[in-house]
Design an enzyme around this catalytic site. Structure first.
Site, PDB file in Angstrom:
ATOM      1  CE  LYS A  10       1.745  -4.351  -5.265  1.00 44.57           C
ATOM      2  NZ  LYS A  10       1.596  -2.874  -5.344  1.00 44.57           N
ATOM      3  CE1 TYR A  50       1.170  -2.356 -10.724  1.00 44.46           C
ATOM      4  CE2 TYR A  50       3.464  -3.008 -10.473  1.00 44.46           C
ATOM      5  CZ  TYR A  50       2.164  -2.959  -9.996  1.00 44.46           C
ATOM      6  OH  TYR A  50       1.859  -3.519  -8.768  1.00 44.46           O
ATOM      7  CG  ASN A 113       0.507  -1.331  -2.211  1.00 43.04           C
ATOM      8  OD1 ASN A 113       1.217  -2.159  -2.781  1.00 43.04           O
ATOM      9  ND2 ASN A 113      -0.442  -0.656  -2.837  1.00 43.04           N
ATOM     10  CG  HIS A 116      -1.532  -5.818  -8.354  1.00 40.08           C
ATOM     11  ND1 HIS A 116      -1.726  -4.521  -8.756  1.00 40.08           N
ATOM     12  CD2 HIS A 116      -2.111  -6.604  -9.302  1.00 40.08           C
ATOM     13  CE1 HIS A 116      -2.391  -4.525  -9.908  1.00 40.08           C
ATOM     14  NE2 HIS A 116      -2.627  -5.774 -10.259  1.00 40.08           N
ATOM     15  CD  GLU A 127      -3.624  -6.514 -13.510  1.00 38.34           C
ATOM     16  OE1 GLU A 127      -4.079  -7.152 -12.525  1.00 38.34           O
ATOM     17  OE2 GLU A 127      -3.475  -5.287 -13.508  1.00 38.34           O
TER      18      GLU A 127
HETATM   19  P1  CMP Z   1      -1.086  -1.593  -7.138  1.00 41.63           P
HETATM   20  O1  CMP Z   1      -2.427  -1.966  -6.667  1.00 41.63           O
HETATM   21  O2  CMP Z   1      -0.130  -2.689  -7.457  1.00 41.63           O
HETATM   22  O3  CMP Z   1      -1.212  -0.655  -8.434  1.00 41.63           O
HETATM   23  C1  CMP Z   1      -0.267   0.310  -8.778  1.00 41.63           C
HETATM   24  C2  CMP Z   1       0.774   0.505  -7.717  1.00 41.63           C
HETATM   25  O4  CMP Z   1       1.484   1.720  -7.792  1.00 41.63           O
HETATM   26  C3  CMP Z   1       0.111   0.547  -6.356  1.00 41.63           C
HETATM   27  O5  CMP Z   1      -0.405  -0.688  -6.001  1.00 41.63           O
HETATM   28  C4  CMP Z   1       1.234   1.072  -5.500  1.00 41.63           C
HETATM   29  O6  CMP Z   1       2.188   0.071  -5.184  1.00 41.63           O
HETATM   30  C5  CMP Z   1       1.873   2.055  -6.470  1.00 41.63           C
HETATM   31  N1  CMP Z   1       1.416   3.428  -6.221  1.00 41.63           N
HETATM   32  C6  CMP Z   1       0.177   3.935  -6.371  1.00 41.63           C
HETATM   33  N2  CMP Z   1       0.150   5.238  -6.059  1.00 41.63           N
HETATM   34  C7  CMP Z   1       1.406   5.557  -5.688  1.00 41.63           C
HETATM   35  C8  CMP Z   1       2.031   6.753  -5.255  1.00 41.63           C
HETATM   36  N3  CMP Z   1       1.332   7.888  -5.126  1.00 41.63           N
HETATM   37  N4  CMP Z   1       3.340   6.712  -4.968  1.00 41.63           N
HETATM   38  C9  CMP Z   1       4.048   5.567  -5.099  1.00 41.63           C
HETATM   39  N5  CMP Z   1       3.504   4.384  -5.515  1.00 41.63           N
HETATM   40  C10 CMP Z   1       2.199   4.393  -5.801  1.00 41.63           C
END
Ligand code: CMP
Length: 138
Positions: A10, A50, A113, A116, A127
């Site tokens: 990311k 998403y 984070n 993904h 995806e």
């Molecule tokens: P990802 O695995 O890419 O899938 C969905 C994404 O949404 C997740 O990683 C995070 O980056 C984001 N995400 C999930 N939960 C939250 C949350 N509570 N607040 C903000 N972002 C979130």
């Protein structure tokens, strides 16, 4: 069973110069990298990717975050590849991620984070096709 999954390094991880270290962990774990490219998503690109999260309160912020800089989508392949990649990533929330996982080391928040990964074979198929044509997967 050999399985393909869609991984993304990311924008937070790319901008802090962690892409090489993350790719190294991926290779050391035994994944084959079948495709990879550096791209910059628009808000609509991220929203399409998403789409299942559209009703969630964090959807707009997530899409904005994913467009803040380039990211690196990849197709990874390994035995039990979907779960194997989820295990290497660690929990979505880095505060809950286990030692040795990518998110423990490189993620800074539940949104930023670092990586993904697809969560099931159906989402992996969607995806992978979202970012790569058959001719780009080697
Ligand atoms: P990802 O695995 O890419 O899938 C969905 C994404 O949404 C997740 O990683 C995070 O980056 C984001 N995400 C999930 N939960 C939250 C949350 N509570 N607040 C903000 N972002 C979130």
């Amino acid at each position: 069973m050999t399985q393909r999954t869609l991984a993304i390094i990311k924008p937070d991880a790319v901008s802090k110069g962690a892409a090489g270290a993350i790719l190294s962990k991926i290779e050391q774990a035994g994944f084959k990298v079948l495709a990879a490219k550096l791209i910059q998503m628009s808000f609509d690109d991220a929203a399409g990717f998403y789409a299942v999260h559209r009703p969630r309160p964090f959807f707009k912020s997530l899409c904005t975050f994913m467009t803040q800089g380039p990211c690196i989508p990849m197709v990874l392949e390994a035995d039990n590849g979907i779960q194997k990649w989820r295990d290497l990533m660690g929990a979505t929330d880095p505060a809950k991620a286990a030692a040795g996982t990518i998110r423990k080391e490189f993620a800074s928040s539940v949104e930023a984070n670092a990586v993904h990964g697809s969560d099931a074979p159906e989402t992996a198929a969607f995806e992978i096709a979202y970012f790569f044509s058959a001719l780009e997967i080697h």
